[in-house]
Write a protein that holds these residues in place. Structure first.
Motif, PDB file in Angstrom:
ATOM      1  N   THR A   1       0.911  -1.278   0.112  1.00  0.00           N
ATOM      2  CA  THR A   1      -0.006   0.007   0.021  1.00  0.00           C
ATOM      3  C   THR A   1       0.862   1.185   0.171  1.00  0.00           C
ATOM      4  O   THR A   1       0.336   2.212  -0.356  1.00  0.00           O
ATOM      5  CB  THR A   1      -1.094   0.008   1.276  1.00  0.00           C
TER       6      THR A   1
ATOM      7  N   SER B   1       4.539   0.344  -5.953  1.00  0.00           N
ATOM      8  CA  SER B   1       4.447   0.220  -4.665  1.00  0.00           C
ATOM      9  C   SER B   1       5.970  -0.109  -3.956  1.00  0.00           C
ATOM     10  O   SER B   1       6.657  -0.654  -5.011  1.00  0.00           O
ATOM     11  CB  SER B   1       3.358  -0.798  -4.283  1.00  0.00           C
TER      12      SER B   1
ATOM     13  N   ILE C   1       3.947   3.573  -1.651  1.00  0.00           N
ATOM     14  CA  ILE C   1       4.711   3.763  -2.633  1.00  0.00           C
ATOM     15  C   ILE C   1       5.996   4.109  -2.542  1.00  0.00           C
ATOM     16  O   ILE C   1       6.410   4.813  -1.319  1.00  0.00           O
ATOM     17  CB  ILE C   1       3.795   4.573  -3.716  1.00  0.00           C
TER      18      ILE C   1
END
Length: 431
Positions: free
Chosen positions: A210, A295, A212
């Motif tokens: 989740t 990510s 990046i």
């Protein structure tokens, strides 16, 4: 006669308690635990697993039994106790409503017995040790399923047709999500099965998908790079002042990267007294370039595929925005275990105040301050970005924002870049 009827009621309560135990234990049994027991050679565990795969017939048998016993218990209880209760009440009251009062008292008493001993207590027992209870009752339940097979077939057939007619699902999805695993780890930590550090490690692993790349990279302004035209003295000074393992090599500016050099290639030249010219010496290696939209999990895969642990990060305009190493990614997972001597970006001054580096990832701030979500957090990556997004300007020293019960105040600015943020708990935040 009365004793026989009381014995019949007790027997019905015991049978109802058995089916209540079976119903809750099968539903509450954890498949992971059952698989472990089955792998150890426990045949009842394998039977329970098989029953969980197709529980329809089982629950039909349970419902048939429980409903039949409840009706039968009411009939037997009314016949056994209502006259006795009426006889006991007759010296006190002998009116027209005596039979009704006797029935209500007998009904309440029998119902209380069933609720307590056939429902509440068995279900609590089954919830405490569901796997053990399920393995104990699975064989008798399978016998009941065989005995009631015609009724089960009839009721299941009718139920299936009704579900299809109303377009309702007839099977429970068994997909396990990352959130389920994190929740189980949190429950394990609360129960003492997992250490809190282990639970945090598991949560951080799933966080890689989740977060990046910009949330973990070294920002552009902090990158130490070398140029082809750089003098040997300048190269030595940069390496001495910034003892990193690898340095990007550029033609003239940071956006014209041609590769990188490793200190393992530079050190032998220094020891042998060889020149350090990057233009002539073939020590510049190809550099891995990553887009800033990846990510951290995707970045980890790129490192693995390229067999590299160092990459430059570029934006959609092919401008270098940062530098990412494998250690940066692992620091997100393991925190201080990877770099125990790295300066903390979040320093807790006391119970109600923190000093936070402006480049701190917003996810780390959320975890440190126990804030569920920052407004518009998809539009920035750092606490500095949050302040700029909220203030709608380039902040100045002493500018502040109240949010979530905290005051975020800019205390140090370095060339328009927010260097330090003082966070104090005030109980008057919004959001």
């Amino acid at each position: 006669m009365l004793l026989n009827q009381l014995f019949a009621i007790a027997l019905l309560i015991a049978v109802s308690a058995f089916f209540s135990l079976a119903e809750i234990s099968l539903a509450a049994s954890r498949k992971i635990k059952l698989r472990q027991l089955a792998d150890e050679g426990r045949e009842p565990a394998a039977r329970v697993l098989a029953l969980q795969q197709n529980p329809g017939h089982f629950f039909t048998v349970v419902q048939i039994a429980l409903n039949a016993i409840a009706i039968l218990g009411g009939i037997v209880g009314e016949q056994a106790l209502s006259p006795q209760v009426a006889d006991l009440l007759r010296p006190l009251y002998d009116g027209v409503h005596l039979d009704t009062i006797g029935f209500l008292i007998a009904f309440g008493f029998v119902t209380s017995l069933f609720v307590l001993f056939a429902d509440v207590m068995p279900k609590r027992i089954a919830m405490v040790r569901p796997e053990a209870v399920a393995m104990a009752v699975v064989q008798p339940i399978q016998l009941c399923m065989w005995l009631f097979a015609p009724l089960v077939w009839m009721f299941d057939g009718i139920a299936d047709r009704l579900l299809r007619f109303f377009k309702l699902p007839s099977a429970r999805p068994e997909d396990i999500t990352a959130g389920d695993i994190v929740a189980m780890a949190d429950a394990g930590a609360q129960a003492g099965v997992l250490l809190r550090q282990e639970q945090q490690l598991i949560s951080n692993v799933f966080e890689l998908d989740t977060r990046i790349v910009p949330s973990a990279m070294t920002a552009r302004d902090s990158i130490v790079f070398l140029t082809l035209a750089e003098s040997e003295e300048s190269i030595r000074n940069k390496i001495a002042a910034s003892p990193h393992g690898k340095f990007p090599v550029c033609k003239d500016a940071i956006d014209n990267v041609i590769g990188y050099v490793d200190w393992k290639d530079i050190l032998p030249r220094i020891l042998d007294g060889q020149p350090l010219s990057l233009r002539n010496a073939p020590i510049v290696r190809n550099v891995l370039v990553l887009p800033d939209s990846l990510s951290l999990f995707e970045a980890l895969e790129r490192f693995r595929d390229a067999k590299e642990d160092f990459a430059l990060v570029v934006n959609e305009y092919a401008l270098v925005v940062g530098l990412l190493t494998l250690q940066d990614v692992m620091s997100t997972v393991m925190g201080e275990l990877v770099s125990p001597f790295q300066e903390d970006m979040i320093v807790r001054r006391d119970d109600n105040s923190w000093l936070i580096d402006g480049a701190t990832p917003i996810e780390d701030v959320m975890a440190a301050l126990d804030i569920a979500q920052f407004e518009g957090f998809d539009n920035y990556e750092t606490i500095a970005g949050f302040l700029m997004y909220t203030l709608r300007k380039v902040p100045r020293r002493t500018d502040s924002v109240n949010y979530g019960g905290y005051t975020f105040e800019v205390v140090d600015i370095d060339n328009y870049r927010i260097d330090q943020v003082l966070v104090t708990r005030d109980g008057s935040g919004e959001g």
